[in-house]
Write a protein that holds these residues in place. Structure first.
Motif, short mmCIF file in Angstrom:
data_model
loop_
_atom_site.label_atom_id
_atom_site.label_comp_id
_atom_site.label_asym_id
_atom_site.label_seq_id
_atom_site.Cartn_x
_atom_site.Cartn_y
_atom_site.Cartn_z
N SER A 334 -5.83 10.01 -0.86
CA SER A 334 -6.08 8.61 -0.51
C SER A 334 -4.86 7.75 -0.81
O SER A 334 -4.54 6.82 -0.06
CB SER A 334 -7.31 8.08 -1.26
N VAL A 335 -4.17 8.05 -1.90
CA VAL A 335 -2.95 7.30 -2.24
C VAL A 335 -1.84 7.62 -1.24
O VAL A 335 -1.15 6.72 -0.74
CB VAL A 335 -2.50 7.63 -3.68
N ILE A 336 -1.68 8.90 -0.93
CA ILE A 336 -0.61 9.32 -0.01
C ILE A 336 -0.84 8.73 1.38
O ILE A 336 0.08 8.17 2.01
CB ILE A 336 -0.53 10.85 0.05
N LEU A 337 -2.06 8.85 1.90
CA LEU A 337 -2.33 8.37 3.25
C LEU A 337 -2.28 6.84 3.32
O LEU A 337 -1.81 6.27 4.31
CB LEU A 337 -3.69 8.87 3.72
N ALA A 338 -2.76 6.18 2.28
CA ALA A 338 -2.68 4.71 2.25
C ALA A 338 -1.22 4.27 2.29
O ALA A 338 -0.86 3.33 3.01
CB ALA A 338 -3.37 4.16 1.01
#
Length: 505
Positions: A334-338
């Motif tokens: 979620s952090v990477i894609l955000a």
């Protein structure tokens, strides 16, 4: 030409929401360490945790049902009426806690965070009004007797009243809110929350939602499911990381130069306020952080991932420390894609507007206000445009000659950086100015940081980010107020140093 500054009343609704959010934040933020302690104990020692231990796990429910709400209530009560208010607030809050317990042991109770936020300050305010009834009328020698019994009697009455009148209502509201969140998740609509959360962060309007709704409901969800996605709606550092990376690669001027340092502060330190000026300089970039936030939420929903307790500050380290045992893949993704979504959209916008910004002479200037950016696109704002001062008694005036001329009639001995929580961004700003003053060889000036709620009128100069200045002025109308866009890199600090030199410090 010299003109006297006049008080301004602007952003009434926004300032009101900010003030309400600040009050909620003032109750919750000082106690975040207790939430994290509870989350770590839960993550480690419950039967599904990393180190299951039946004895240690008995700490989980008492901490959740008693310690956390009572800490919130006591803090809220102290904010209203100091120690006496905190004591009465704690007594009264026991009423709402007990009303949801079912039996003396933990049988289906509801964590009473919302109840503590309501009953605590209310009980303290009532105690304050009751004390006014006999203020100065108590005979010498009877003060302690009256004070102790009045607080005890009122606390008992309020606890009983909260038990019957407030506890059941709060339980019903909490159940409704939980059902609403469950419906949003089931309908795959939760990512739309970013439309409100990301702009709210930039305008400092998010605390009312975050501390008033997300933390209480998220904690209730964590009690039942061992985790909650709500703790990640605001704390995810991905959107800000993507934005700052785009500035580091495709930005201009000071925006590009400062972006790498801001990444360290935002992503590792968890101080999200550091990227707000980059958005205020180009408001269309809100689209990138909204899209990034939505991507992060969608990822967590898809992977059914979440945290066991609030992560504050929103550092990647804090998030990983309270990530639920089976949620690491979803949370990290979620952090990477955000960050990826925010970076791509920000990069496209920066590249598309690059030539226009260069031609307009607006190459990475972070000192312009959002209103001035929209009204005078491509022009630098005056570094004095934000200097505002309330109250004619202080004698501050605004001139075209700079901050020194503006403030030279008001001695500056105490400078305070103020923000919502009184930590994080304001602490960084205070450190930057303190170092500048030290290098200039100036003595006798106290530079500190605190929350806006704790401003007490003893400050000579209060420095805030632009969106918070109105609230700070309301707390300390006799102080001189200075607005900056970026606590870490403001040209106004050099003017403050010159002012102090001119005063002979």
């Amino acid at each position: 030409m010299t003109t006297t500054s006049t008080p301004t009343q602007k952003g009434g609704f926004r300032v009101g929401v900010q003030r309400f959010g600040t009050f909620l934040s003032g109750m919750v933020m000082p106690n975040i360490a207790a939430f994290i302690a509870w989350g770590l104990i839960t993550a480690l020692f419950i039967p599904t945790g990393w180190l299951p231990n039946e004895q240690i796990a008995t700490l989980v429910n008492p901490t959740l049902f008693f310690l956390l709400p009572l800490l919130i209530a006591n803090t809220g009560g102290r904010m209203i009426y100091d120690t006496r208010g905190g004591v009465v607030a704690t007594i009264a809050t026991m009423g709402v806690i007990a009303s949801t317990m079912g039996t003396p042991v933990f049988d289906g109770g509801t964590p009473m965070f919302l109840g503590a936020m309501i009953v605590g300050p209310l009980a303290a305010w009532i105690m304050k009004q009751v004390d006014k009834l006999w203020d100065g009328k108590i005979k010498a020698g009877f003060e302690m007797l009256v004070n102790n019994f009045s607080a005890g009697i009122l606390g008992a009455i309020l606890a009983i009243g909260a038990f019957f009148a407030i506890g059941p209502v709060i339980s019903t509201i909490t159940a409704w809110l939980e059902s609403a969140v469950d419906w949003l998740v089931a309908a795959q609509l939760l990512p739309l929350a970013s439309i409100f959360i990301e702009p709210g962060k930039v305008l400092f309007l998010n605390n009312a939602i975050n501390h008033g709704v997300l933390t209480p409901i998220g904690t209730a969800q964590a009690q039942d499911a061992g985790k909650s996605v709500l703790f990640l709606l605001e704390a995810n550092p991905g959107p800000g990381l993507g934005l700052l990376l785009a500035f580091a690669f495709f930005g201009l001027g000071s925006a590009r130069a400062t972006a790498p340092g801001a990444i360290v502060i935002q992503f590792l330190g968890g101080i999200h306020e550091i990227y707000f000026p980059y958005i205020l300089a180009k408001p269309i970039l809100l689209l990138s952080v909204i899209a990034g936030g939505a991507a992060g939420i969608a990822t967590n929903v898809a992977f059914n991932s979440g945290l066991v307790s609030p992560a504050s500050p929103g550092s990647i380290f804090a998030i990983l420390a309270v990530t639920e045992k089976g949620s690491y893949v979803g949370v990290i993704l979620s952090v990477i894609l955000a960050a990826a979504v925010s970076f791509i959209i920000s990069a496209i916008i920066l590249r598309a507007t690059r030539k226009r910004d260069i031609a307009a002479g607006n190459a990475g200037d972070l000192s312009a206000a959002i209103a001035q950016t929209e009204a005078n696109k491509g022009k630098k704002s005056s570094v004095l445009g934000n200097i505002q001062h309330d109250g004619a008694a202080a004698g501050a005036t605004a001139t075209d000659e700079g901050l020194v001329a503006t403030l030279e009639r008001k001695p500056i001995n105490k400078i305070v950086f103020a923000c919502d929580a009184g930590m994080g961004s304001s602490a960084m700003g205070a450190s930057v100015l303190r170092n500048k003053i030290k290098k200039a060889g100036i003595d006798g000036v106290d530079v500190t940081n605190k929350s806006i709620a704790n401003l007490d009128g003893s400050e000579d100069l209060v420095i805030t980010q632009r969106e918070l200045t109105d609230r700070a002025k309301g707390k300390t109308p006799e102080a001189t107020h200075l607005s900056v866009d970026n606590f870490m890199n403001s040209p106004k600090y050099d003017e403050v140093v010159e002012l102090l030199r001119a005063e002979g410090h």
